[in-house]
Design an enzyme around this catalytic site. Structure first.
Site, short mmCIF file in Angstrom:
data_model
loop_
_atom_site.label_atom_id
_atom_site.label_comp_id
_atom_site.label_asym_id
_atom_site.label_seq_id
_atom_site.Cartn_x
_atom_site.Cartn_y
_atom_site.Cartn_z
N TYR A 155 0.78 -1.38 -0.19
CA TYR A 155 0.14 -0.05 0.02
C TYR A 155 0.80 1.25 0.01
O TYR A 155 1.53 1.57 0.81
CB TYR A 155 -0.89 0.05 1.37
CG TYR A 155 -1.75 1.24 1.56
CD1 TYR A 155 -3.03 1.03 0.92
CD2 TYR A 155 -1.29 2.29 2.45
CE1 TYR A 155 -3.91 2.11 1.31
CE2 TYR A 155 -2.49 3.06 2.73
CZ TYR A 155 -3.67 3.06 1.96
OH TYR A 155 -4.35 4.22 2.29
N ALA A 210 5.68 13.53 2.91
CA ALA A 210 3.91 13.63 3.44
C ALA A 210 3.58 11.99 4.03
O ALA A 210 3.45 11.12 3.28
CB ALA A 210 3.19 13.72 2.03
N GLY A 211 3.48 12.27 5.33
CA GLY A 211 3.19 11.12 6.08
C GLY A 211 1.92 11.40 6.68
O GLY A 211 0.72 10.91 6.24
N SER A 212 1.79 12.15 7.87
CA SER A 212 0.45 12.48 8.59
C SER A 212 -0.19 13.24 7.51
O SER A 212 -1.47 13.18 7.33
CB SER A 212 0.76 13.26 9.65
OG SER A 212 1.52 12.70 10.61
N GLU A 243 -0.02 3.74 9.97
CA GLU A 243 -1.31 4.05 9.94
C GLU A 243 -2.06 5.25 10.69
O GLU A 243 -3.34 5.11 11.19
CB GLU A 243 -2.24 2.76 9.86
CG GLU A 243 -1.75 1.71 8.89
CD GLU A 243 -2.96 0.57 8.67
OE1 GLU A 243 -4.25 0.85 9.06
OE2 GLU A 243 -2.59 -0.47 8.59
N GLY A 244 -1.34 6.37 10.54
CA GLY A 244 -1.78 7.59 11.62
C GLY A 244 -1.19 7.38 12.85
O GLY A 244 -1.52 6.45 13.65
C1 LIG Z 1 7.69 0.56 9.57
C2 LIG Z 1 6.64 1.46 9.13
C3 LIG Z 1 5.94 0.86 8.23
C4 LIG Z 1 5.02 1.67 7.42
N1 LIG Z 1 4.18 1.20 6.36
C5 LIG Z 1 3.27 1.88 5.42
C6 LIG Z 1 2.95 1.37 4.37
O1 LIG Z 1 2.80 0.14 4.15
N2 LIG Z 1 2.39 2.26 3.50
C7 LIG Z 1 2.29 3.68 3.79
O2 LIG Z 1 1.89 4.32 3.21
N3 LIG Z 1 2.85 4.23 4.99
C8 LIG Z 1 3.63 3.38 5.88
N4 LIG Z 1 4.24 4.17 6.85
C9 LIG Z 1 4.13 5.46 6.91
C10 LIG Z 1 3.29 6.00 8.31
O3 LIG Z 1 2.00 5.72 7.98
C11 LIG Z 1 3.99 7.24 8.49
O4 LIG Z 1 5.32 7.19 9.14
C12 LIG Z 1 2.94 8.00 9.55
O5 LIG Z 1 1.87 8.32 9.14
C13 LIG Z 1 3.71 9.39 10.05
O6 LIG Z 1 4.24 10.20 9.02
P1 LIG Z 1 5.90 10.62 9.24
O7 LIG Z 1 6.64 9.58 9.33
O8 LIG Z 1 5.96 11.38 7.73
O9 LIG Z 1 5.57 11.67 10.38
P2 LIG Z 1 4.92 13.08 10.32
O10 LIG Z 1 3.79 13.37 9.62
O11 LIG Z 1 6.42 14.05 9.89
O12 LIG Z 1 5.01 13.47 12.07
C14 LIG Z 1 6.07 13.80 12.96
C15 LIG Z 1 5.46 14.01 14.17
O13 LIG Z 1 4.63 15.13 14.24
C16 LIG Z 1 3.28 14.58 14.75
N5 LIG Z 1 2.48 15.58 13.81
C17 LIG Z 1 2.26 15.70 12.51
N6 LIG Z 1 1.19 16.54 12.26
C18 LIG Z 1 0.72 16.78 13.32
C19 LIG Z 1 -0.44 17.76 13.63
N7 LIG Z 1 -1.01 18.47 12.70
N8 LIG Z 1 -0.62 18.04 15.00
C20 LIG Z 1 0.07 17.09 15.97
N9 LIG Z 1 1.04 16.43 15.74
C21 LIG Z 1 1.30 16.14 14.37
C22 LIG Z 1 3.16 13.23 14.16
O14 LIG Z 1 2.01 12.69 15.05
C23 LIG Z 1 4.57 12.84 14.58
O15 LIG Z 1 4.92 12.51 16.05
C24 LIG Z 1 4.99 3.02 7.58
C25 LIG Z 1 5.96 3.67 8.62
C26 LIG Z 1 6.81 3.11 9.29
C27 LIG Z 1 7.65 3.47 10.33
#
Ligand SMILES: Cc1cc2nc3c(=O)[nH]c(=O)nc-3n(C[C@H](O)[C@H](O)[C@H](O)COP(=O)(O)OP(=O)(O)OC[C@H]3O[C@@H](n4cnc5c(N)ncnc54)[C@H](O)[C@@H]3O)c2cc1C
Length: 382
Positions: free
Chosen positions: A123, A130-132, A363-364
């Site tokens: 997925y 672009a994560g969150s 997943e968020g």
């Molecule tokens: C081992 C692993 C497997 C994964 N598998 C998948 C996969 O199969 N497919 C896929 O698409 N993704 C996958 N992910 C991605 C995962 O969903 C993201 O890492 C996650 O959504 C967070 O995004 P980021 O790492 O960019 O963190 P960021 O979005 O940069 O967040 C950094 C910090 O800021 C906080 N934050 C961000 N925005 C806000 C806000 N508005 N208010 C308050 N706090 C905030 C977050 O909670 C976090 O603590 C995976 C991640 C990992 C580590």
């Protein structure tokens, strides 16, 4: 009538998954964690005994199980190893956009392919920037004749190095944010698709996590899932339906932390008595039991809502956030119950603690779940 008893079929799937975890996962979990390698024989065995792709409808060769049964299985697999459970359940995550937005022909081809032959689908949503903030994605779909050209980079893609095909999201217009996002399904072997950096992770190390790169990949209209610009809704519905399963995995990890702690507390003696007789230890174990029962009920409710077509995003978010936070607390406490030995690889609790951290991130994140819950309360009134 309110009834929490499992049906005979649900009991049978739970028993089969529990046996699989005890016999096939637990004996090798430490070794694959240490090596950071996918336990392919374990996944193949899970496929052969029918513990993978369980929710794919019977029309496409699956068992057509409900989310609740999928969750019961996820709990048992995560009891054995959360990394193994994540990689097995990732096929469900990858299949969901097809189940939500695929045409009959797309479902026959891709879902049918998953059930007829052992393999993985990944997925592809997250990106380096672009994560969150899903709507900030930069991977582009550009119109070209009757088709499209896909360019960009996805990050953190579970099972990506082993996937036969990908479902994912790209934007037709970054400025339009969520309104530009479009879902796609593509085979791994299309020209321009490649696998990049593999992550060396803290926990769930046996689950493969890589970058997936798209360089001028030519897509036909058959590779789009749903309408151009309709992908954000598909991504959000996918998360609503997949998050109960994350909570179920958390329940499994909490139960494992509790079982390991109970067994050790009865054996280990300090001050002439088993540590189980110290109230401080009893309280940590009691809180694990409280957490397990709470998270199990929460995931069951969230799964029941999904299975009954009740779309309450906040229930899935509450189950996921509560499950992840309590899994982190209970696995950390399990290390505490074990004292110095808990901090070593001689016992399984340090791995549990490392594995649990991911539940608060993927997943968020736990923060994003709280935003979803608050938005439902404050903006959408529940
Ligand atoms: C081992 C692993 C497997 C994964 N598998 C998948 C996969 O199969 N497919 C896929 O698409 N993704 C996958 N992910 C991605 C995962 O969903 C993201 O890492 C996650 O959504 C967070 O995004 P980021 O790492 O960019 O963190 P960021 O979005 O940069 O967040 C950094 C910090 O800021 C906080 N934050 C961000 N925005 C806000 C806000 N508005 N208010 C308050 N706090 C905030 C977050 O909670 C976090 O603590 C995976 C991640 C990992 C580590």
């Amino acid at each position: 009538m309110f009834d929490l008893r499992l049906t005979d079929e649900q009991e049978a799937f739970t028993t089969a998954a529990r046996k699989f975890a005890a016999e096939r996962i637990i004996p090798v979990a430490g070794e694959y964690d240490e090596k950071g390698e996918m336990p392919l024989p374990v996944f193949r065995a899970a496929f052969d005994v029918g513990l993978m792709n369980v929710e794919i409808p019977e029309a496409y060769g699956g068992l057509g199980l409900h989310t609740l049964e999928g969750c019961l299985i996820a709990e048992e697999l995560a009891y054995g190893c959360a990394g193994v459970a994540t990689s097995i359940m990732c096929n469900h995550l990858g299949a969901l956009p097809l189940m939500i937005a695929g045409t009959e022909a797309q479902k026959q081809e891709w879902l049918g392919g998953l059930t007829s032959e052992f393999g993985f689908v990944s997925y592809c949503c997250s990106e380096p920037e672009a994560g969150s903030d899903v709507a900030a994605m930069r991977t582009r779909l550009t119109k070209s004749g009757d088709g499209w050209v896909l360019t960009g980079q996805k990050r953190w893609i579970t099972n990506g190095g082993y996937a036969r095909f990908f479902t994912g999201f790209a934007t037709i217009d970054p400025a339009a944010r969520h309104k530009g996002i479009t879902a796609f399904v593509i085979p791994r072997d299309l020209p321009g698709v490649s696998i990049g950096h593999k992550e060396n992770k803290l926990g769930q190390r046996c689950s493969n996590t890589v970058d997936v790169i798209f360089e001028d990949v030519k897509l036909g209209p058959e590779h789009l899932l749903g309408e151009p610009g309709g992908g954000f809704a598909v991504a959000m519905e996918t998360f609503d339906k997949s998050r109960p399963m994350i909570a179920a995995q958390c329940a499994g990890m909490i139960r494992r932390a509790m079982d390991e702690s109970v067994a050790y507390a009865k054996e280990r003696k300090t001050f002439g008595v088993p540590i189980a007789q110290h109230q401080a230890i009893q309280f940590m174990i009691a809180e694990m039991a409280m957490a397990y029962e709470s998270v199990r009920l929460l995931y069951m409710k969230a799964a029941w809502e999904v299975d009954n077509g009740i779309r309450r995003t906040s229930t899935s978010a509450i189950a996921k956030a509560m499950g992840a936070d309590l899994a982190m607390k209970c696995t950390t406490d399990a290390v505490q119950v074990f004292g110095g030995y808990g901090y070593t690889k001689e016992y399984p609790v340090e791995k549990l603690m490392r594995d649990a951290k991911l539940m608060q991130i993927y997943e968020g994140t736990s923060q994003i779940q709280r935003m979803v819950i608050a938005k439902n309360l404050l903006v959408r009134n529940g």
